[in-house]
Design an enzyme around this catalytic site. Structure first.
Site, PDB file in Angstrom:
ATOM      1  N   ASP A  41       0.824  -1.076  -0.341  1.00  0.00           N
ATOM      2  CA  ASP A  41       0.186   0.380   0.013  1.00  0.00           C
ATOM      3  C   ASP A  41       0.854   1.698   0.168  1.00  0.00           C
ATOM      4  OD1 ASP A  41      -2.529  -0.600  -0.019  1.00  0.00           O
ATOM      5  OD2 ASP A  41      -2.240  -2.120   1.546  1.00  0.00           O
ATOM      6  N   ASP A  49     -10.503  -5.471  -0.569  1.00  0.00           N
ATOM      7  CA  ASP A  49      -9.858  -5.126   0.024  1.00  0.00           C
ATOM      8  C   ASP A  49     -10.248  -4.271   1.586  1.00  0.00           C
ATOM      9  OD1 ASP A  49      -6.957  -4.123   1.235  1.00  0.00           O
ATOM     10  OD2 ASP A  49      -6.230  -2.356  -1.050  1.00  0.00           O
TER      11      ASP A  49
END
Ligand code: DX5
Ligand code: ZN
Length: 226
Positions: free
Chosen positions: A38, A178
């Site tokens: 991320d 996610d």
């Protein structure tokens, strides 16, 4: 979907960065399909996270594909550098990108897999014109930017809708989810049609370690397929 086809993508955002190589090695040993990285710039979402040097370091310790979730204002600027660092796939948001088609083509031009990501408030309908150009759709099941957030249950009908669109328009396209994925929510998203699960805190913050946490998550996900 066939049994055993659910893929796991551990998100290192919740890993202990002092032991990152060890954690990723454990995830690989436990059968992770890819590592989810991320990247957050403090503009696109209100947080700051990892960058290019982390990808370069990970590339030296794992053979798993590295998928880079770009939560940054201008993804095009950094594609080359992330590619040189050893990235295998890029996840690009629909939101805030005035030239999304161009970004997707640039990623493909680099020879990398490309995903389009949609936030919880973004309808599935926006995918219709872009689905043929991507390898994967990612449905955010929390608002992006932070780990450890609760799953947003109202995203479930959208996951079903996206699965339907993929089956109609682009068979073989992955459907990843996610945010807030754990043994309780995994069966719900798999039943709705997701086949790739990102999980951060459920894997890297579990008291009994990465391997046990991944086994638990995989078992829960596969329950929805039996
Ligand atoms: C959130 C990130 C996620 C995050 C998921 O913006 O995109 O990948 O790491 O963390 P958990 O699994 O803890 O919700
Ligand atoms: Zn992510």
């Amino acid at each position: 979907m066939d049994k055993g086809l659910v893929k796991l993508a551990p998100s290192i955002l919740s890993a202990d960065f002092a032991h990152l190589g060890k954690h990723v090695g454990e995830a690989e040993q436990a059968g992770a399909d890819r590592i989810h990285v991320d990247v957050i710039d403090g503009h696109f979402v209100p947080n700051i996270s990892l960058g290019i040097p982390i990808v370069a370091s990970l590339r030296r310790v794992t053979r798993l594909p590295l998928e880079i979730h770009l939560m940054i204002s201008d993804p095009d600027v950094f594609l080359d550098a992330f590619t040189e660092a050893g990235s295998d796939a890029f996840l690009v948001h629909w939101e805030g990108n005035n030239n999304l088609h161009r970004t997707l083509q640039r990623v493909k031009g680099l020879g990398k897999r490309v995903s389009v990501v949609i936030n919880p408030a973004t309808p599935a309908a926006v995918l219709e014109e872009i689905l043929r150009d991507v390898d994967q759709v990612v449905v955010m099941t929390v608002n992006p930017g932070f780990g450890h957030q609760p799953f947003i249950h109202t995203t479930l009908p959208k996951i079903r809708r996206v699965r339907q669109m993929i089956d109609e328009i682009k068979r073989g396209c992955d459907l990843e989810v996610d945010g807030g994925i754990d043994p309780a929510t995994a069966p719900l998203v798999v039943a709705a049609g997701a086949n790739v699960l990102v999980a951060g805190s459920a894997i890297f913050s579990a008291g009994d370690g990465v391997v046990a946490a991944m086994e638990r998550l995989r078992a829960a996900a596969n329950r929805a397929l039996t």
